[in-house]
Design an enzyme around this catalytic site. Structure first.
Site, mmCIF file in Angstrom:
data_model
loop_
_atom_site.group_PDB
_atom_site.id
_atom_site.type_symbol
_atom_site.label_atom_id
_atom_site.label_comp_id
_atom_site.label_asym_id
_atom_site.label_seq_id
_atom_site.Cartn_x
_atom_site.Cartn_y
_atom_site.Cartn_z
ATOM 1 N N CYS A 125 0.823 -1.230 0.000
ATOM 2 C CA CYS A 125 0.000 0.000 0.000
ATOM 3 C C CYS A 125 0.846 1.265 0.000
ATOM 4 O O CYS A 125 0.358 2.341 -0.341
ATOM 5 C CB CYS A 125 -0.942 0.001 1.193
ATOM 6 S SG CYS A 125 -1.919 -1.488 1.298
ATOM 7 N N HIS A 163 -3.500 7.011 2.898
ATOM 8 C CA HIS A 163 -3.914 5.720 2.341
ATOM 9 C C HIS A 163 -5.253 5.351 2.974
ATOM 10 O O HIS A 163 -5.424 5.422 4.196
ATOM 11 C CB HIS A 163 -2.842 4.679 2.665
ATOM 12 C CG HIS A 163 -3.292 3.272 2.436
ATOM 13 N ND1 HIS A 163 -3.958 2.886 1.295
ATOM 14 C CD2 HIS A 163 -3.183 2.153 3.213
ATOM 15 C CE1 HIS A 163 -4.232 1.587 1.381
ATOM 16 N NE2 HIS A 163 -3.788 1.127 2.527
ATOM 17 N N ASN A 173 -10.221 -0.386 0.412
ATOM 18 C CA ASN A 173 -8.756 -0.305 0.403
ATOM 19 C C ASN A 173 -8.244 -0.786 -0.957
ATOM 20 O O ASN A 173 -8.338 -1.970 -1.278
ATOM 21 C CB ASN A 173 -8.218 -1.184 1.537
ATOM 22 C CG ASN A 173 -6.703 -1.170 1.635
ATOM 23 O OD1 ASN A 173 -6.011 -0.743 0.707
ATOM 24 N ND2 ASN A 173 -6.183 -1.654 2.745
HETATM 25 O O1 UT7 Z 1 -3.751 -1.424 3.740
HETATM 26 C C1 UT7 Z 1 -2.949 -2.161 4.584
HETATM 27 C C2 UT7 Z 1 -3.111 -1.764 5.970
HETATM 28 N N1 UT7 Z 1 -4.321 -2.353 6.521
HETATM 29 C C3 UT7 Z 1 -4.878 -1.759 7.546
HETATM 30 O O2 UT7 Z 1 -4.454 -0.715 7.965
HETATM 31 C C4 UT7 Z 1 -6.044 -2.445 8.210
HETATM 32 C C5 UT7 Z 1 -5.924 -2.276 9.710
HETATM 33 N N2 UT7 Z 1 -6.958 -2.997 10.467
HETATM 34 C C6 UT7 Z 1 -8.258 -2.640 10.431
HETATM 35 O O3 UT7 Z 1 -8.655 -1.777 9.682
HETATM 36 C C7 UT7 Z 1 -9.182 -3.322 11.407
HETATM 37 O O4 UT7 Z 1 -8.441 -4.041 12.347
HETATM 38 C C8 UT7 Z 1 -10.222 -4.271 10.728
HETATM 39 C C9 UT7 Z 1 -11.248 -3.461 9.951
HETATM 40 C C10 UT7 Z 1 -9.520 -5.235 9.791
HETATM 41 C C11 UT7 Z 1 -10.958 -5.051 11.784
HETATM 42 O O5 UT7 Z 1 -11.600 -4.161 12.692
HETATM 43 P P1 UT7 Z 1 -11.419 -4.342 14.273
HETATM 44 O O6 UT7 Z 1 -12.258 -3.334 14.930
HETATM 45 O O7 UT7 Z 1 -9.951 -4.320 14.546
HETATM 46 O O8 UT7 Z 1 -12.049 -5.753 14.506
HETATM 47 P P2 UT7 Z 1 -11.353 -7.046 15.129
HETATM 48 O O9 UT7 Z 1 -10.384 -7.644 14.169
HETATM 49 O O10 UT7 Z 1 -10.868 -6.693 16.498
HETATM 50 O O11 UT7 Z 1 -12.598 -8.006 15.255
HETATM 51 C C12 UT7 Z 1 -13.695 -7.698 16.135
HETATM 52 C C13 UT7 Z 1 -14.790 -8.725 15.903
HETATM 53 C C14 UT7 Z 1 -14.273 -10.164 15.870
HETATM 54 O O12 UT7 Z 1 -15.256 -10.975 16.507
HETATM 55 P P3 UT7 Z 1 -14.993 -11.537 17.985
HETATM 56 O O13 UT7 Z 1 -13.697 -12.305 17.896
HETATM 57 O O14 UT7 Z 1 -14.883 -10.299 18.847
HETATM 58 O O15 UT7 Z 1 -16.199 -12.342 18.236
HETATM 59 C C15 UT7 Z 1 -14.254 -10.488 14.409
HETATM 60 O O16 UT7 Z 1 -14.406 -11.863 14.142
HETATM 61 O O17 UT7 Z 1 -15.408 -8.503 14.633
HETATM 62 C C16 UT7 Z 1 -15.444 -9.733 13.901
HETATM 63 N N3 UT7 Z 1 -15.390 -9.445 12.465
HETATM 64 C C17 UT7 Z 1 -16.487 -9.227 11.725
HETATM 65 N N4 UT7 Z 1 -17.791 -9.215 12.033
HETATM 66 C C18 UT7 Z 1 -18.648 -8.949 11.022
HETATM 67 C C19 UT7 Z 1 -14.286 -9.339 11.684
HETATM 68 N N5 UT7 Z 1 -14.650 -9.070 10.433
HETATM 69 C C20 UT7 Z 1 -16.004 -8.994 10.417
HETATM 70 C C21 UT7 Z 1 -16.964 -8.747 9.411
HETATM 71 N N6 UT7 Z 1 -18.266 -8.722 9.765
HETATM 72 N N7 UT7 Z 1 -16.607 -8.501 8.136
#
Ligand code: UT7
Length: 322
Positions: free
Chosen positions: A112, A249, A279
């Site tokens: 990215c 980004h 993204n």
């Molecule tokens: O371009 C390269 C750089 N990339 C980035 O900068 C991305 C950085 N990371 C992020 O943007 C975020 O971490 C995400 C958007 C990927 C995830 O958001 P988050 O608030 O960090 O969620 P999390 O990974 O902590 O997950 C929270 C919960 C989990 O459930 P449990 O374990 O708490 O029951 C996930 O399984 O949300 C769940 N989850 C979803 N639920 C519904 C993860 N993806 C989804 C989804 N729909 N698509």
């Protein structure tokens, strides 16, 4: 001393729109979760459109916007991690498709951050005096490397291309560019790509697709975003009062929002188009800059920063007078 400046920009997004609602048909997710956690509402998928074709359309716009004869382009750099082939590179096919003279053309892989890495390379090559007009492109079809059974990643990515003509100039347009990497030993963000083993099996395996430890990448992203802005300010002896706009980004609106609060820089001066495209990796920065210029948000004479972070792990930032 030779300087470089942005003399034209362009972008291309494929026609196919995939909404958050579309994902609810095959994974457990919701529009509410995706939009509140990421800011994404919809994204574009390339489908049959090649990475080359996206790069080509964005380049045509950038060349027209620069108002130069394309025979003057003497350098082509394409930032991509989703090239159509291992070789030839998108850059070399782009040189041929545009009908450019036989000039230096190469692809770079810095995920990215790739587009700002490519800006840095073009700037230094122009500063050397050897080149005058660089076509710099970020083009990605990352949805080809997405595991659509993994809700943690599949909702995030979209396909697009953005392009810029960076030209020799008497005054510094690209005032300063920083590019950094710290190898991702913990595989926080990795896409292994098909190995010969996979090709023997005639299908990619799940571990070959994009895998991400979202929470830790989020922490990394917010940290380096703020650090890079501060480093550019310090290196150039300026303050945020001198900055009209920051184009980040577009990985997650919450990352940009957190940086806005940490920097005490207003959110309405941080460009956002993630709701429409998700993204788009190396295409994200040039697409956002091109849209900000077309929307007259970035105007001639403005000073802006652009910052990116991503796989590698890599990060990069540029201080630009437009
Ligand atoms: O371009 C390269 C750089 N990339 C980035 O900068 C991305 C950085 N990371 C992020 O943007 C975020 O971490 C995400 C958007 C990927 C995830 O958001 P988050 O608030 O960090 O969620 P999390 O990974 O902590 O997950 C929270 C919960 C989990 O459930 P449990 O374990 O708490 O029951 C996930 O399984 O949300 C769940 N989850 C979803 N639920 C519904 C993860 N993806 C989804 C989804 N729909 N698509």
């Amino acid at each position: 001393m030779n300087h470089s400046k942005i003399s034209g920009t362009g972008s291309y997004v494929p026609e196919m729109i995939v909404t958050n609602e579309d994902f609810t048909k095959y994974i457990e997710t919701s529009d509410e979760w995706i939009s509140s956690r990421t800011g994404i509402k919809e994204r574009r998928y390339a489908g049959d459109v090649s990475t080359l074709d996206m790069a080509y359309h964005a380049s045509l716009e950038a060349i027209a916007s620069a108002g130069i004869d394309q025979s003057l382009i003497d350098l082509v750099i394409v930032a991509t991690v989703s090239a159509d082939n291992v070789f030839p590179g998108v850059s070399q096919m782009l040189q041929a498709k545009l009908g450019l003279d036989p000039v230096m053309a190469f692809d770079i892989n810095a995920a990215c951050s790739g587009f700002i890495y490519a800006m840095n390379i073009a700037d230094k090559m122009i500063q050397s005096g050897a080149y005058k007009h660089a076509l710099v492109v970020g083009a990605e079809a990352l949805t080809r490397w997405t595991d659509f059974s993994d809700r943690n990643t599949c909702v995030l990515f979209g396909d697009a291309a953005g392009a810029m003509i960076i030209s020799k100039s008497d005054e510094a347009g690209l005032i300063d560019v920083i590019s950094k990497a710290q190898g991702d030993v913990d595989d926080l963000l990795i896409c292994k790509n098909p190995s010969p083993k996979t090709l023997v099996n005639h299908q990619a395996e799940i571990q070959d697709f994009i895998q991400m430890d979202g929470r830790n990448v989020f922490k990394f992203a917010t940290k380096v975003l703020v650090a890079t802005v501060n480093e550019l300010l310090e290196r150039n002896n300026i303050t945020l009062d001198d900055i009209d706009y920051i184009v980040c980004h577009q990985a997650n609106e919450r990352i940009i929002d957190k940086a806005s609060r940490d920097l005490d820089f207003p959110m309405d001066k941080m460009y956002l188009n993630i709701s429409r495209y998700g993204n788009t990796s190396a295409a994200s920065v040039p697409l956002a800059i091109d849209e900000a210029i077309k929307e007259n948000i970035i105007k001639v004479g403005d000073t802006f920063m652009t910052i990116a972070f991503g796989g590698g792990l890599t990060w990069a930032g540029a201080l630009v007078k437009y």
